[in-house]
Structures are given as C-alpha cells and as structure tokens.
Write an enzyme that holds these catalytic residues in place. Structure first.
Site, PDB file in Angstrom:
ATOM      1  N   GLU A 118      17.525  63.738  20.578  1.00 24.41           N
ATOM      2  CA  GLU A 118      18.161  65.009  20.903  1.00 24.41           C
ATOM      3  C   GLU A 118      19.646  64.988  20.559  1.00 24.41           C
ATOM      4  OE1 GLU A 118      16.502  67.534  21.612  1.00 24.41           O
ATOM      5  OE2 GLU A 118      14.574  66.703  22.267  1.00 24.41           O
ATOM      6  N   ARG A 121       9.778  76.768  33.072  1.00 27.95           N
ATOM      7  CA  ARG A 121       8.522  77.481  32.812  1.00 27.95           C
ATOM      8  C   ARG A 121       7.483  77.173  33.873  1.00 27.95           C
ATOM      9  NH1 ARG A 121       3.836  76.133  30.522  1.00 27.95           N
ATOM     10  NH2 ARG A 121       4.609  74.076  29.910  1.00 27.95           N
ATOM     11  N   CYS A 179      14.070  67.517  31.628  1.00 29.47           N
ATOM     12  CA  CYS A 179      14.623  66.641  30.589  1.00 29.47           C
ATOM     13  C   CYS A 179      16.027  67.085  30.199  1.00 29.47           C
ATOM     14  CB  CYS A 179      13.711  66.624  29.370  1.00 29.47           C
ATOM     15  SG  CYS A 179      12.187  65.689  29.590  1.00 29.47           S
ATOM     16  N   HIS A 238      13.019  62.487  23.185  1.00 28.30           N
ATOM     17  CA  HIS A 238      11.698  62.929  23.616  1.00 28.30           C
ATOM     18  C   HIS A 238      10.630  62.144  22.853  1.00 28.30           C
ATOM     19  CE1 HIS A 238      13.120  66.807  25.535  1.00 28.30           C
ATOM     20  NE2 HIS A 238      12.182  66.390  26.364  1.00 28.30           N
TER      21      HIS A 238
END
Length: 214
Positions: free
Chosen positions: A80, A90, A143, A167
């Site tokens: 990342e 979500r 995360c 990830h």
C-alpha cells in the site's frame, strides 16, 4: 540487527482464520538474515486495533513497522502506498462497530504516504517468485484504520521509524468452492520476508512505473 514489528489481524466477518496472521507467524518464525522480527496480532476492531498497535510500537522499539491485512479478491501481495483519514465500514467489525464517514484521527491530515520504499518492496517480492503490485487504496475498513494510525503515530512521535502496510490474498482453505484468488501462507511468508529485507536495505525507492490509470 534491524528490529521489525510485523502485525497481522485476528479473523473477522465470521472466518476462523485470517491469512495475514497466518503468514506473519510463519515469517516471524523464520526471519531473514539481519532482521529481528516481532509478531503481534491485532484485533479487527476500530479504535482497539490502533491502541494495540501503539502499545506494540512503544514496547518493541522497532526500526521498521509493517502491518499486514487480508484482502479477499486480491491475487497478489499488494504493497500500500497511501493511508487516508476515513473510516467508512461496509460491514461491522468484531465488536459490532460500523463507523460511517468518520475520521481515523480528528483533525489529522487527509492522508499519509508509507515511508517504506514501496516500489523496491514490490520488486523484491516479484524477484522471490511471488505476485506483487503497488496499491493506491487500502480501503476504508480496519486495515486502512490501522495503516493511518501507524503513519500518524510515526510522524508525531517516532520520525526515525519507517512504516507501511501490505494486503495479502485469502488462504486456499478460505475460498473453497469460490472463484476467488488465494495463496498459501508459506508463499505469502516468503514474500513478506523479501519485502522486509528490501525495506531494511533500501532507504530510497526505485524510480520505475507502478502507477494506475484508474
């Protein structure tokens, strides 16, 4: 010896395993030469995970911090590039919390770049025979929450410590019967070892194209 704090997450969303923690355990058990790797498992809970991370940094006094999270659907190790100051869940976390449009750190900067040599890390993982890419979004779940909390902490209190986030795909056992990419934890651990070595050895990054058009 370079001291590395390497974190993964507990299972979440009803799963019994988290691929990030399984790979972190293996990578820490067989660290690359010249590295002392300290593994820590974080809760998949907004706020609590950041508190646990801050305590781990304080207690371990690392030179590098690399946080690892599971990303179902991604086929590779995704290094990342940027953390953003937003929680927008979500699904609920493991404590049932589901923040929407809330800052990770009220009043904090909109974003932080990783201070790892992210392109060199991607290249090192590929050189180890594993798929890897540079990612420009860590999502808006726990995360990214941890990634932003890490970079805010390092900027404010530990400017000499470098940090970032990666990830990793799901485990094969987690995607049985589903057309979802996966990698064994042993392979991911090998990729993490290559990443850690590259991060420790490179204080400047490669100047190569790893951009995206969308």
């Amino acid at each position: 010896m370079t001291r590395v704090l390497l974190t993964g997450f507990e299972p979440f969303d009803g799963a019994v395993l988290n691929s990030s923690w399984e790979a972190v355990r293996l990578a820490a058990g067989n660290p690359p030469d010249g590295l002392e790797v300290i593994p820590r498992r974080l809760s998949c809970v907004f706020g609590q995970a950041a508190d646990e991370l801050r305590a781990a940094v304080r207690d371990s006094e690392p030179d590098l911090v690399v946080c690892v999270g599971q990303a179902d659907g991604r086929p590779d190790l995704s290094v990342e590039r940027i953390a953003v100051n937003i929680d927008d869940a979500r699904i609920p976390d493991n404590a049932g919390r589901q923040p929407v449009d809330q800052p990770v750190v009220p009043g904090g900067p909109a974003g932080y770049f990783a201070t790892l040599p992210v392109k060199a890390c991607v290249a090192a993982i590929r050189a180890a025979g594993l798929p890897a890419s540079l990612s420009h979004s860590a999502g808006t779940f726990v995360c990214n929450h941890v990634f932003y909390a890490l970079m805010h902490l390092l900027a404010a209190r530990y400017p000499a410590v470098r940090g970032g986030f990666v990830h990793v795909p799901a485990l094969p056992s987690q995607v049985l019967g589903r057309a979802v990419p996966s990698l064994p934890s042993s392979a991911v651990a090998t990729g993490l070892g290559a990443l850690l070595t590259a991060a420790a050895d490179n204080h400047s990054d490669l100047r190569v194209s790893e951009g995206a058009t969308h």
